[in-house]
Scaffold this active site. Structure first.
Site, PDB file in Angstrom:
ATOM      1  N   SER A  11       0.819  -1.219   0.000  1.00 52.83           N
ATOM      2  CA  SER A  11       0.000   0.000   0.000  1.00 52.83           C
ATOM      3  C   SER A  11       0.850   1.266   0.000  1.00 52.83           C
ATOM      4  O   SER A  11       0.327   2.371  -0.128  1.00 52.83           O
ATOM      5  CB  SER A  11      -0.942   0.019   1.208  1.00 52.83           C
ATOM      6  OG  SER A  11      -0.205   0.095   2.421  1.00 52.83           O
ATOM      7  N   TYR A 153      17.205  -5.781  13.522  1.00 53.92           N
ATOM      8  CA  TYR A 153      16.833  -5.705  12.108  1.00 53.92           C
ATOM      9  C   TYR A 153      17.830  -6.477  11.240  1.00 53.92           C
ATOM     10  O   TYR A 153      17.445  -7.237  10.336  1.00 53.92           O
ATOM     11  CB  TYR A 153      16.769  -4.243  11.687  1.00 53.92           C
ATOM     12  CG  TYR A 153      16.219  -3.990  10.307  1.00 53.92           C
ATOM     13  CD1 TYR A 153      14.857  -4.121  10.032  1.00 53.92           C
ATOM     14  CD2 TYR A 153      17.061  -3.587   9.272  1.00 53.92           C
ATOM     15  CE1 TYR A 153      14.344  -3.863   8.764  1.00 53.92           C
ATOM     16  CE2 TYR A 153      16.563  -3.326   8.003  1.00 53.92           C
ATOM     17  CZ  TYR A 153      15.206  -3.471   7.762  1.00 53.92           C
ATOM     18  OH  TYR A 153      14.709  -3.213   6.500  1.00 53.92           O
ATOM     19  N   LYS A 157      16.991  -9.745   8.852  1.00 53.37           N
ATOM     20  CA  LYS A 157      17.227  -9.709   7.410  1.00 53.37           C
ATOM     21  C   LYS A 157      18.291 -10.721   6.983  1.00 53.37           C
ATOM     22  O   LYS A 157      18.210 -11.292   5.885  1.00 53.37           O
ATOM     23  CB  LYS A 157      17.612  -8.298   6.968  1.00 53.37           C
ATOM     24  CG  LYS A 157      16.476  -7.287   7.114  1.00 53.37           C
ATOM     25  CD  LYS A 157      15.251  -7.671   6.294  1.00 53.37           C
ATOM     26  CE  LYS A 157      14.179  -6.604   6.299  1.00 53.37           C
ATOM     27  NZ  LYS A 157      13.016  -6.952   5.453  1.00 53.37           N
ATOM     28  N   ILE A 186      16.638   3.675   0.618  1.00 53.37           N
ATOM     29  CA  ILE A 186      15.641   3.953  -0.401  1.00 53.37           C
ATOM     30  C   ILE A 186      14.657   4.992   0.145  1.00 53.37           C
ATOM     31  O   ILE A 186      14.305   4.963   1.324  1.00 53.37           O
ATOM     32  CB  ILE A 186      14.877   2.670  -0.796  1.00 53.37           C
ATOM     33  CG1 ILE A 186      15.860   1.550  -1.173  1.00 53.37           C
ATOM     34  CG2 ILE A 186      13.901   2.952  -1.938  1.00 53.37           C
ATOM     35  CD1 ILE A 186      16.735   1.838  -2.386  1.00 53.37           C
TER      36      ILE A 186
END
Length: 241
Positions: A11, A153, A157, A186
């Site tokens: 979304s 994190y 990952k 990003i």
């Protein structure tokens, strides 16, 4: 028959960019969101205007029972997915000595358990369809090199990278490729407050990447031209590592 792809966390951000890119190339989309229904509806309208079929799925990727029910219902109604893109995830950044149990558990539970919760119910229908397929996971530069303040994190990952490589071996003979995209910085909400001077220090290209630059790679990995690419971790990070 038009191929259909499930994209988690689609979304907004990278997931949204991937959904739009794939729709532009004729893929039908199973559009997943967690809580922002209005944003998901906006993306659905955009994709529908591109002429593809869109189904909306709402669940928390860390809630195994909810994920299983939503995915199995969607597959029963529309058929097996050709592609699955595991994009959704969270971060709870803090220095490890100050990291709480919840900050560790929530990130590991959501990001790493999400691999099992989302991909497991999609695999056998994909195998039984006997049409090959594509599975793409999203890791991070942090999962390859580690990063300060992201021990939780980075661990989640790195785990996704290991799981991706192992699953690729199991599915290769079924003509189902399994690859991982590892983005750097990003332009998304997750790094919206990241200082420009740090970007310039960390990234040789002196800029953040754009969600479309991840989407382009995802689109390629879903294409027939990528049929012999599997078990790979492809970094998109402007030269960070």
């Amino acid at each position: 028959m038009t191929k259909r792809v499930l994209i988690t966390g689609s979304s907004r951000g990278i997931g949204k960019a991937i959904a739009i890119k794939l729709a532009e190339n004729g893929f039908n989309i199973a559009l997943h969101f967690h809580s922002n229904h209005s944003a998901a509806e906006e993306v659905k309208q955009t994709l529908t205007h591109l002429g593809v079929n869109v189904s909306l799925l709402q669940f928390d990727i860390g809630d195994r029972a909810a994920v299983k029910q939503a995915i199995e219902t969607d597959i029963a109604e529309h058929g097996a997915y050709y592609g699955v893109i595991l994009n959704a995830g969270i971060n709870r950044d803090t220095a490890f000595p100050a990291m709480t149990e919840n900050e560790w558990d929530s990130v590991i539970h959501t990001n790493l358990d999400g691999f099992y919760n989302v991909i497991h119910p999609t695999v056998m229908p994909m195998v039984q369809a006997r049409k090959g397929g594509r599975i793409i996971t999203l890791a991070s530069v942090s999962g390859i090199a580690g990063n300060r303040g992201q021990v939780n994190y980075s661990a989640s990952k790195a785990g996704i990278i290991g799981a991706t490589k192992a699953l690729s071996l199991e599915l290769a003979k079924r003509k189902i490729t399994v690859n991982c995209i590892a983005p750097g910085l990003i332009e998304t909400d997750m790094v919206s407050d990241f200082p420009t001077d740090l970007v310039n220090q960390m990234v040789p290209m002196k800029r953040m990447g754009k969600p479309n630059e991840i989407a382009g790679l995802a689109n390629f990995l879903l294409s027939d031209d990528a049929a012999y690419i599997t078990r790979q971790v492809i970094s998109v990070n402007g030269g960070m590592i």
